[in-house]
Each structure stands twice: as C-alpha cells, then as structure tokens.
Design a protein around this motif. Structure first.
Motif, PDB file in Angstrom:
ATOM      1  N   LYS A 134       0.853  -1.196   0.000  1.00  0.00           N
ATOM      2  CA  LYS A 134       0.000   0.000   0.000  1.00  0.00           C
ATOM      3  C   LYS A 134       0.883   1.238   0.000  1.00  0.00           C
ATOM      4  N   GLY A 135       0.445   2.292  -0.697  1.00  0.00           N
ATOM      5  CA  GLY A 135       1.140   3.558  -0.656  1.00  0.00           C
ATOM      6  C   GLY A 135       2.308   3.660  -1.624  1.00  0.00           C
ATOM      7  N   SER A 136       3.154   4.665  -1.386  1.00  0.00           N
ATOM      8  CA  SER A 136       4.279   4.911  -2.285  1.00  0.00           C
ATOM      9  C   SER A 136       5.423   5.554  -1.511  1.00  0.00           C
ATOM     10  N   GLY A 137       6.573   5.603  -2.149  1.00  0.00           N
ATOM     11  CA  GLY A 137       7.759   6.188  -1.542  1.00  0.00           C
ATOM     12  C   GLY A 137       8.973   5.837  -2.369  1.00  0.00           C
ATOM     13  N   TYR A 138      10.109   5.669  -1.723  1.00  0.00           N
ATOM     14  CA  TYR A 138      11.293   5.204  -2.433  1.00  0.00           C
ATOM     15  C   TYR A 138      12.209   4.480  -1.458  1.00  0.00           C
ATOM     16  N   VAL A 139      13.144   3.721  -2.007  1.00  0.00           N
ATOM     17  CA  VAL A 139      14.082   2.943  -1.204  1.00  0.00           C
ATOM     18  C   VAL A 139      15.492   3.195  -1.698  1.00  0.00           C
ATOM     19  N   GLU A 140      16.437   3.160  -0.778  1.00  0.00           N
ATOM     20  CA  GLU A 140      17.848   3.217  -1.131  1.00  0.00           C
ATOM     21  C   GLU A 140      18.553   2.056  -0.435  1.00  0.00           C
ATOM     22  N   ILE A 141      19.314   1.295  -1.223  1.00  0.00           N
ATOM     23  CA  ILE A 141      20.069   0.146  -0.716  1.00  0.00           C
ATOM     24  C   ILE A 141      21.520   0.340  -1.113  1.00  0.00           C
ATOM     25  N   ILE A 142      22.423   0.152  -0.164  1.00  0.00           N
ATOM     26  CA  ILE A 142      23.837   0.323  -0.442  1.00  0.00           C
ATOM     27  C   ILE A 142      24.473  -1.041  -0.707  1.00  0.00           C
TER      28      ILE A 142
ATOM     29  N   GLU B 194       2.731  12.460   0.603  1.00  0.00           N
ATOM     30  CA  GLU B 194       1.274  12.444   0.465  1.00  0.00           C
ATOM     31  C   GLU B 194       0.598  11.266   1.149  1.00  0.00           C
ATOM     32  N   GLN B 195       1.298  10.141   1.308  1.00  0.00           N
ATOM     33  CA  GLN B 195       0.640   8.958   1.849  1.00  0.00           C
ATOM     34  C   GLN B 195       1.642   8.031   2.516  1.00  0.00           C
ATOM     35  N   SER B 196       1.131   7.229   3.440  1.00  0.00           N
ATOM     36  CA  SER B 196       1.965   6.239   4.105  1.00  0.00           C
ATOM     37  C   SER B 196       2.348   5.143   3.114  1.00  0.00           C
ATOM     38  N   VAL B 197       3.369   4.381   3.483  1.00  0.00           N
ATOM     39  CA  VAL B 197       3.734   3.215   2.687  1.00  0.00           C
ATOM     40  C   VAL B 197       3.746   2.007   3.609  1.00  0.00           C
ATOM     41  N   HIS B 198       3.094   0.924   3.179  1.00  0.00           N
ATOM     42  CA  HIS B 198       3.034  -0.324   3.937  1.00  0.00           C
ATOM     43  C   HIS B 198       3.911  -1.351   3.233  1.00  0.00           C
ATOM     44  N   VAL B 199       4.837  -1.934   3.978  1.00  0.00           N
ATOM     45  CA  VAL B 199       5.802  -2.854   3.390  1.00  0.00           C
ATOM     46  C   VAL B 199       5.770  -4.178   4.148  1.00  0.00           C
ATOM     47  N   LEU B 200       5.516  -5.264   3.415  1.00  0.00           N
ATOM     48  CA  LEU B 200       5.546  -6.618   3.969  1.00  0.00           C
ATOM     49  C   LEU B 200       6.910  -7.223   3.673  1.00  0.00           C
ATOM     50  N   CYS B 201       7.525  -7.837   4.681  1.00  0.00           N
ATOM     51  CA  CYS B 201       8.864  -8.398   4.511  1.00  0.00           C
ATOM     52  C   CYS B 201       8.896  -9.871   4.899  1.00  0.00           C
ATOM     53  N   PHE B 202       9.428 -10.699   3.999  1.00  0.00           N
ATOM     54  CA  PHE B 202       9.773 -12.080   4.316  1.00  0.00           C
ATOM     55  C   PHE B 202      11.290 -12.104   4.525  1.00  0.00           C
ATOM     56  N   GLU B 203      11.724 -12.415   5.737  1.00  0.00           N
ATOM     57  CA  GLU B 203      13.149 -12.439   6.044  1.00  0.00           C
ATOM     58  C   GLU B 203      13.626 -13.892   6.029  1.00  0.00           C
ATOM     59  N   VAL B 204      14.426 -14.219   5.036  1.00  0.00           N
ATOM     60  CA  VAL B 204      14.899 -15.581   4.812  1.00  0.00           C
ATOM     61  C   VAL B 204      16.285 -15.756   5.431  1.00  0.00           C
ATOM     62  N   GLY B 205      16.504 -16.896   6.106  1.00  0.00           N
ATOM     63  CA  GLY B 205      17.765 -17.101   6.824  1.00  0.00           C
ATOM     64  C   GLY B 205      17.766 -16.330   8.121  1.00  0.00           C
ATOM     65  N   ALA B 206      16.636 -16.365   8.817  1.00  0.00           N
ATOM     66  CA  ALA B 206      16.429 -15.497   9.975  1.00  0.00           C
ATOM     67  C   ALA B 206      17.064 -16.007  11.268  1.00  0.00           C
ATOM     68  N   GLU B 207      17.483 -17.257  11.293  1.00  0.00           N
ATOM     69  CA  GLU B 207      18.047 -17.794  12.528  1.00  0.00           C
ATOM     70  C   GLU B 207      19.290 -17.007  12.935  1.00  0.00           C
ATOM     71  N   ASN B 208      19.300 -16.541  14.192  1.00  0.00           N
ATOM     72  CA  ASN B 208      20.403 -15.762  14.754  1.00  0.00           C
ATOM     73  C   ASN B 208      20.620 -14.431  14.045  1.00  0.00           C
ATOM     74  N   ASN B 209      19.619 -13.966  13.311  1.00  0.00           N
ATOM     75  CA  ASN B 209      19.740 -12.682  12.626  1.00  0.00           C
ATOM     76  C   ASN B 209      19.483 -11.528  13.596  1.00  0.00           C
ATOM     77  N   GLU B 210      20.193 -10.430  13.379  1.00  0.00           N
ATOM     78  CA  GLU B 210      19.951  -9.189  14.102  1.00  0.00           C
ATOM     79  C   GLU B 210      19.702  -8.078  13.100  1.00  0.00           C
ATOM     80  N   LYS B 211      18.773  -7.202  13.441  1.00  0.00           N
ATOM     81  CA  LYS B 211      18.525  -6.020  12.627  1.00  0.00           C
ATOM     82  C   LYS B 211      19.273  -4.860  13.257  1.00  0.00           C
TER      83      LYS B 211
END
Length: 489
Positions: free
Chosen positions: A331-339, A398-415
């Motif tokens: 839902k919504g719009s925006g932009y993303v930056e990944i390094i 103008e509007q919120s953005v809703h982002v669904l994430c599937f995190e693969v390889g999540a065991e022992n992962n830290e954000k």
C-alpha cells in the motif's frame, strides 16, 4: 468541411508533438539533474567534470534496465488468470539478478481472488508461508489423513507443508482476498510445480491426465460413470461459487476443524497485526513475528515483518546480519535506497554472473566502493536487501507506505540500525570514534547522536518529485563508506 478537417488534423498533430516532447523532456530530466551536480565540482578538474557528465548520460541510457535489487510488476508472471482472480509469481530471483544467488531456492507469489469465489484443490512441491495482505476468507488443508479448516483475515500467517492439498474461498461480498506466498521447493529448487486435483483442462487436472484404465481401477468405478465425472474437470482454477455454499464452508472454517491425526503439523494461523508492535512512534509501526511467535516459521528459517511508515517519514538506515529481506509494497508509495558493495558500473547481468569475478575481486581489493541502488516504490514493487546491505525506506509526503517483509535465513539474525537513537555506532569508545572518523569524539557524538527518534524518523524535507528525480539520476553514484549514505539523514 475541409477547413474543419484540416483544423482537426492540425490539433491531433500538435497534441502528439506535445506528448512526444513531454516524454523526451521527462527522459532527459534525470540527466539534467545529474549534470547539475557535476557543475559543483571544482573548475580546475575539468576532466573529472567531463567524466561525471558522461556517467550521467550513461545512467540515462541505462535507467530503464532492470534494477539488480528492485523489481516491478513486469517481473511477475501470471500462472493462473481468469475473470475471477489470478495467481502471479515473481521470476526466479537468481534469473532476475545474479546478486541473489543466496535466495535462488525461494519464490514469491501473489494470490488475488474476487468476492464469493472458490479456488480449486491444488498441491505444490514446495513448503509455503501465507500472509493475508487484505480481505477475509477460509482455507482447508488436506494432509496426514485429515482436514483442517481455518478462517483467514488480514495479518494472518499460515504455514502449509509441501504436498498438502489446499482449497480456499473468498467469503466477502465486496472485497478481494489478497495473499502473499513465500515458497521453498522441496524438489527442483529453481521451479515450483503445481498439481491440480480439478483444473482447467486435461493437462492441468492430474485425474484427467491418467489413462482411463488406471482411473477405472484406482477409483473402482466403471468407465461410463467415470467419464462424465472427469469431463467436469474442465473448469477454471478460480471460479464463482454460490453464496450459500460459501457460507457453509465459512461455518466449517470458523470452528477451526482439524483431522483426527494426533500430531497435526499445521496449526491455526497467527495474526501478526494482533501482536504488539516491536517499534512504534508517530512516524511508523513495525510488527515482527519469528519462530517464537509461530513455531512453523522455524522450519523454513524465516521471519515476517510488516512496516507502516507514515507519510513524510522513513525507516532509518539498517541492515540485517544474516537474513535476506524480501520486501513487497502492499500500500502507498515512496522510495528505497540500498547500499551495495561497488563492483563495477556495468550492469551486473551483463556477464551473467555477480560477485565472485576475479577482476571484480581485484578491483575491490584496490579501491573498495559502495553503490547506491535506488528506486521509487509503488504497490507491487518488490525489493531485496541482502545480508549486510544498509537500507532506508522512505514514505512519500502524500501517503503512508506499507511494506511486507519475508526475512529468509532469519536464525540468529539481528537487525542493526546505523542511524537514530539506537544507532549501533554510538556504542563505540571515544578513542575508537576519534580514530575511525578522524574528528574529536565530541563531534562524532554530536553527529551520530543527533537523531532523538529511533527506527522511524522524519524523512528528507524535499518534495517527492524532486527526490525521485535525484534517486533516478544518482542510482549509480559510489561512496567511500556507507556512513556517507547514513549521514545524509
């Protein structure tokens, strides 16, 4: 009469010319913005400015090429499509980008069915994790000698084992049922095979694909009765169903019926949105579920999260230590930056390979760089953040953005967040900061600790259209450190 015709033709020509000119202006606008940045370079470095402008022109020529980490609707294929709904799947991750070899055995699919519809019985050669994006429905699962039936609603997570026969309904009269599905094949990792108990034609209903002699013996039914039964299997996979039958199935699912097997593996759905947010402020909410919340996620080594970023806000730059984050905008719009570690200005798909090239390794050893991968986000956009890749997600003004994430390889992962009140770099000793950043520790503390909010913070104070233009124009810009990227916020 001829005069009117002439004026009409002239008007058409003018409109066409204006549209064409507008399109050309739009195509060159990114280049102009990029070249404006080149003018900021010292006049004494004329050759550097020329190379900068050449790079801008190259970026303009390449901007339509596929992004190595961001994929739009054109990257989806319709596997099933009818007037009552469809099933679309993203192309194989590794085929989309060699950088995604680590998740080549995972797949993403979207099921969208219209009100009061029935999805025919099907099984897959893949383990599945469902997330209900929108709508209400019910699902029945046939496995281990029994049947389970569950109600589905927005936010529900449900694990389905490979080989389980499933069928489902959209029980709403006026709302679509939309489900995102993370798949991990147990057979050929590069592809998911679908088997319909009842399908569209002989090639898609395995009952009809067997020889009639086999089916007569297997079902112990004479041919004259069997043929009319099999003939009815020429129906679509997604069909409109009588409302009274939908209501009857919905009543069964409301009881969360289960089979008689004492160790049934599939449990009732876990609702992510019913859980208390992991992080919440006036800039956004983050919901997360792992194997401790829903044990079935442990089997697929995954975690699911949902971010609601309010308009004009952003999720501060972060990276995952072990997990690959597969995100889809719902839902919504925006932009993303990944390094990304900067390997080459070339399209990573040109050689048919990604990291690991000998010449690229030599280049990285000599002069390590980072590349910003940027993209505007809209509903249906998928973007992937590999482990260690700093990422920032910004909602439009103008509007919120809703982002669904599937995190693969999540065991022992830290954000890990590298900006905001919880910036991990704040934990460095004073002496380490002075050596690392070559400034007094007081200055480093002022910069790294200036942001009082955490996780969700105020976004850049630029108009969205101008920002999107900058994103497109500087998509190939390189950085000596990803901290230069984080410091911009």
């Amino acid at each position: 009469m001829k005069s009117k015709t002439a004026w009409y033709l002239l008007l058409v020509v003018l409109l066409f010319t204006a549209s064409f000119a507008s399109a050309n202006h739009r195509e060159s606008f990114y280049t102009e913005k990029c070249k404006d940045r080149c003018l900021d370079l010292p006049h004494s470095e004329e050759r550097t400015r020329q190379r900068c402008e050449e790079r801008c022109e190259k970026e303009e020529g390449n901007k339509q090429k596929k992004n190595p980490l961001v994929f739009g609707l054109e990257s989806f294929l319709d596997r099933v499509r009818s007037e009552h709904g469809r099933v679309s799947s993203l192309k194989n991750f590794y085929k989309l980008s060699p950088l995604l070899l680590g998740i080549a055995n995972y797949h993403l699919a979207i099921l969208e069915v219209h009100p009061l519809t029935f999805v025919m019985p099907t099984h897959l050669d893949a383990d599945s994790v469902f997330y209900v994006v929108d709508g209400v429905g019910a699902i029945s699962i046939l496995h281990e000698g029994g049947r389970e039936s569950h109600t589905l609603r927005q936010g529900d997570i449900l694990r389905v084992w490979a080989g389980s026969i499933i069928y489902l309904i959209n029980k709403s009269k006026n709302q679509k049922l939309v489900i995102a599905n993370l798949l991990r094949p147990v057979g050929n990792p590069s592809n998911v095979q679908v088997f319909h108990s009842a399908g569209r034609d002989a090639a898609e209903s395995y009952y009809r694909s067997f020889s009639i002699e086999i089916m007569e013996a297997a079902l112990n039914t004479p041919r004259y009765r069997l043929l009319p039964f099999l003939e009815k299997h020429k129906r679509e996979v997604i069909v409109k169903a009588p409302e009274e039958k939908i209501k009857a199935m919905a009543r069964h699912s409301s009881k969360s019926e289960s089979g008689t097997w004492p160790f049934t593996r599939t449990k009732k759905p876990f609702n992510l949105l019913d859980k208390k947010p992991t992080h919440q402020n006036n800039r956004g909410q983050l919901f997360e579920a792992d194997g401790n919340d829903y044990e079935q996620l442990k089997d697929v080594n995954a975690r699911i999260s949902f971010a609601n970023i309010t308009s004009g806000s952003m999720e501060a730059p972060f990276f995952n230590t072990r997990a690959t984050e597969i995100s889809i905008v719902v839902k919504g719009s925006g932009y993303v930056e990944i390094i990304c570690p900067h390997v080459s200005q070339k399209d990573p798909g040109e050689k048919g390979e990604g990291y690991g090239q000998e010449d690229d390794e030599e280049e990285m050893q000599q002069k390590p760089k980072y590349r910003r991968v940027s993209s505007v986000l809209s509903v249906g956009t998928v973007f992937v953040s590999p482990p260690g890749h700093p990422t920032a997600i910004v909602a439009s003004p103008e509007q919120s953005v809703h982002v669904l994430c599937f995190e693969v390889g999540a065991e022992n992962n830290e954000k890990i967040f590298v900006a905001g009140k919880n910036n991990i770099l704040n934990e460095m000793e004073e002496e380490a900061k002075e050596i690392a950043f070559d400034v007094p520790s007081r200055v480093a503390d002022e910069i790294l600790g200036a942001q009082a909010a955490e996780v969700f913070v105020a976004g850049p104070k630029k108009e969205q259209e101008a920002r999107e233009s900058e994103v497109a124009a500087t998509a190939g810009r390189t950085f000596d450190s990803f901290l230069h990227f984080a410091a911009a916020f």
